[in-house]
Design a protein around this motif. Structure first.
Motif, PDB file in Angstrom:
ATOM      1  N   UNK A  39       0.809  -1.212   0.000  1.00 25.39           N
ATOM      2  CA  UNK A  39       0.000   0.000   0.000  1.00 25.39           C
ATOM      3  C   UNK A  39       0.847   1.268   0.000  1.00 25.39           C
ATOM      4  N   UNK A  40       2.126   1.163  -0.380  1.00 26.69           N
ATOM      5  CA  UNK A  40       3.035   2.293  -0.285  1.00 26.69           C
ATOM      6  C   UNK A  40       2.530   3.501  -1.065  1.00 26.69           C
ATOM      7  N   UNK A  41       2.079   3.284  -2.294  1.00 26.96           N
ATOM      8  CA  UNK A  41       1.589   4.395  -3.107  1.00 26.96           C
ATOM      9  C   UNK A  41       0.335   5.008  -2.500  1.00 26.96           C
ATOM     10  N   UNK A 101      -0.197  12.901   1.455  1.00 27.67           N
ATOM     11  CA  UNK A 101       0.034  14.139   0.719  1.00 27.67           C
ATOM     12  C   UNK A 101      -1.274  14.907   0.533  1.00 27.67           C
ATOM     13  N   UNK A 102      -2.333  14.201   0.207  1.00 26.60           N
ATOM     14  CA  UNK A 102      -3.630  14.847   0.028  1.00 26.60           C
ATOM     15  C   UNK A 102      -4.076  15.537   1.306  1.00 26.60           C
ATOM     16  N   UNK A 150       3.864  11.186  -9.909  1.00 28.54           N
ATOM     17  CA  UNK A 150       2.527  11.781  -9.852  1.00 28.54           C
ATOM     18  C   UNK A 150       2.350  12.608  -8.585  1.00 28.54           C
ATOM     19  N   UNK A 151       2.800  12.081  -7.454  1.00 30.59           N
ATOM     20  CA  UNK A 151       2.618  12.799  -6.199  1.00 30.59           C
ATOM     21  C   UNK A 151       3.503  14.030  -6.119  1.00 30.59           C
ATOM     22  N   UNK A 203       9.730  21.885  -2.698  1.00 30.34           N
ATOM     23  CA  UNK A 203      10.867  21.377  -3.447  1.00 30.34           C
ATOM     24  C   UNK A 203      10.832  19.863  -3.370  1.00 30.34           C
ATOM     25  N   UNK A 204      11.191  19.221  -4.463  1.00 32.92           N
ATOM     26  CA  UNK A 204      11.273  17.757  -4.519  1.00 32.92           C
ATOM     27  C   UNK A 204      12.738  17.386  -4.664  1.00 32.92           C
ATOM     28  N   UNK A 205      13.247  16.616  -3.729  1.00 29.99           N
ATOM     29  CA  UNK A 205      14.653  16.220  -3.759  1.00 29.99           C
ATOM     30  C   UNK A 205      14.757  14.788  -4.273  1.00 29.99           C
ATOM     31  N   UNK A 206      15.705  14.571  -5.172  1.00 25.92           N
ATOM     32  CA  UNK A 206      15.925  13.249  -5.761  1.00 25.92           C
ATOM     33  C   UNK A 206      17.297  12.743  -5.318  1.00 25.92           C
ATOM     34  N   UNK A 207      17.336  11.959  -4.243  1.00 25.42           N
ATOM     35  CA  UNK A 207      18.630  11.456  -3.771  1.00 25.42           C
ATOM     36  C   UNK A 207      19.222  10.429  -4.724  1.00 25.42           C
ATOM     37  N   UNK A 208      20.547  10.464  -4.827  1.00 24.50           N
ATOM     38  CA  UNK A 208      21.281   9.390  -5.480  1.00 24.50           C
ATOM     39  C   UNK A 208      21.200   8.146  -4.589  1.00 24.50           C
TER      40      UNK A 208
END
Length: 289
Positions: free
Chosen positions: A78-80, A87-88, A137-138, A151-156
C-alpha cells in the motif's frame, strides 16, 4: 523553524532529524512506537504518535509547523496509496493556513530510469521504474499546489557507515560470499553519503524561495566494479562476483529490484549553485562503511 518530519527515524530520516535539530530547528517527528519515541528524543526531536496511513490523527500538526519533510514510506503493497493519502491530507490542511507551508517531498534517482551515457539533470525526462511511478505523480501534485512552497529532492543511491545502498555487498564481504551484481559489473550508481544528503534537505528547507526538482548526488556515477573492489579491499574479500540478469533479480526479489540494476548517471549542479551545498564525502572512498 518548527518542522514536522515524516519518516524521521528511517535510514535517511535519522540523519535529517539530527541535522535539523543540531542547526537549531524545532523538530517534531511522526512516531509509531515507544522505540521510535526514544530514538527521536535522542536525536533532539519531539515525538508525535501517529501512522502515515491515517493522516487524520497527525496532520493538524502541519498547521503549527513552518515546514514539513516527507521521507516516510510503508514499504508494503500500500506504499503508493499511503503516500497519496498523506500528501492529500497535508495539502488540504496547508490550504487552511495564512501562508504557504514550506514542504520538501522525496523522489529518487530511479525516477529517471536508465540514463546510460547521459547525465540526468532536473530537465531530463523522467522514466520511472513501474513500482515507483506514483512518486512522479505525487511530486507533481505537491509542486502544483498553491497551499505549499515545495521542493522535490531526488537522492542518489544513499550509503552510510551501516551500509545503505552498499548493504548487500557488505553482507557478502563479511560472509565471504561472491558479490551478487545486478545487471552488469559496469552498471553505474550515482552516490551520496547520508550525512551529505541530510544537509541538502536542511538547505532546501531553509531556502524557502527555491521550488521545483533538485537532484542530490556527490558522485555522478560509480561502476559496480569500483564499489565492490573497494569493499573487497577493506574487508579482505577476494573480489569474486556473480552477475545476475535483470530477469533473474525481478523474479527473485520483485519489481523494485530493477532500481539497483539501472545504469545511471545523475548530476546535482542546480542544488550546488542555488544553495551552496558541497558534499563532505565527494568520493565514497573517503567514508566509513
Amino acid at each position: 523553524m518548527k518542522v514536522l518530519i515524516l519518516g524521521g527515524t528511517g535510514s535517511i530520516g535519522t540523519a535529517v532529524t539530527r541535522e535539523l535539530a543540531m542547526n537549531g530547528h524545532q523538530v517534531t517527528g511522526l512516531s509509531r512506537s515507544a522505540d521510535s519515541d526514544r530514538k527521536l528524543e535522542a536525536l533532539g526531536a519531539r515525538p508525535l504518535r501517529g501512522d502515515l496511513r491515517t493522516p487524520g490523527a497527525w496532520v493538524r500538526e502541519a498547521a503549527r509547523a513552518d515546514g514539513l519533510i516527507q521521507l516516510a514510506a510503508t514499504f508494503d503493497d500500500d506504499m503508493a496509496e499511503a503516500d497519496t493519502a498523506a500528501i492529500t491530507a497535508i495539502l488540504q490542511q496547508a490550504a487552511l493556513g495564512p501562508a504557504p507551508l514550506r514542504m520538501i517531498y522525496t523522489g529518487g534517482c530511479w525516477l529517471y530510469g536508465a540514463t546510460g551515457s547521459r547525465i540526468a539533470d532536473e530537465a531530463s525526462p523522467m522514466r520511472p521504474i513501474k513500482p515507483y511511478a506514483w512518486m512522479q505523480r505525487n511530486a507533481r501534485m505537491v509542486l502544483s499546489s498553491p497551499a505549499v512552497s515545495a521542493a522535490v529532492i531526488h537522492p542518489a543511491m544513499v550509503y552510510h557507515a551501516g551500509g545503505g545502498a552498499f548493504s548487500r555487498y557488505l553482507d557478502a564481504a563479511r560472509a565471504d560470499r561472491p558479490f551478487e551484481i545486478w545487471g552488469s559489473i559496469a552498471t553505474r550508481w550515482p552516490l551520496i553519503h547520508r550525512e551529505d544528503l541530510a544537509r541538502a534537505y536542511r538547505l532546501l528547507l531553509e531556502n524557502q524561495d527555491l521550488t521545483g526538482h533538485f537532484n542530490a548526488s556527490a558522485e555522478i556515477g560509480v561502476p559496480a566494479a569500483e564499489i565492490t573492489r573497494e569493499i573487497a579491499r577493506r574487508h579482505g574479500h577476494d573480489g569474486g562476483y556473480l552477475v545476475r540478469s535483470l530477469k533473474h533479480v525481478l523474479i527473485k526479489y520483485g519489481a523494485w529490484a530493477e532500481g539497483p540494476a539501472l545504469d545511471q548517471q545523475m548530476g546535482s549542479s542546480k542544488l550546488r549553485c542555488l544553495t551552496g551545498w558541497q558534499p563532505k564525502f565527494s568520493s565514497f572512498r573517503d567514508a566509513q562503511f
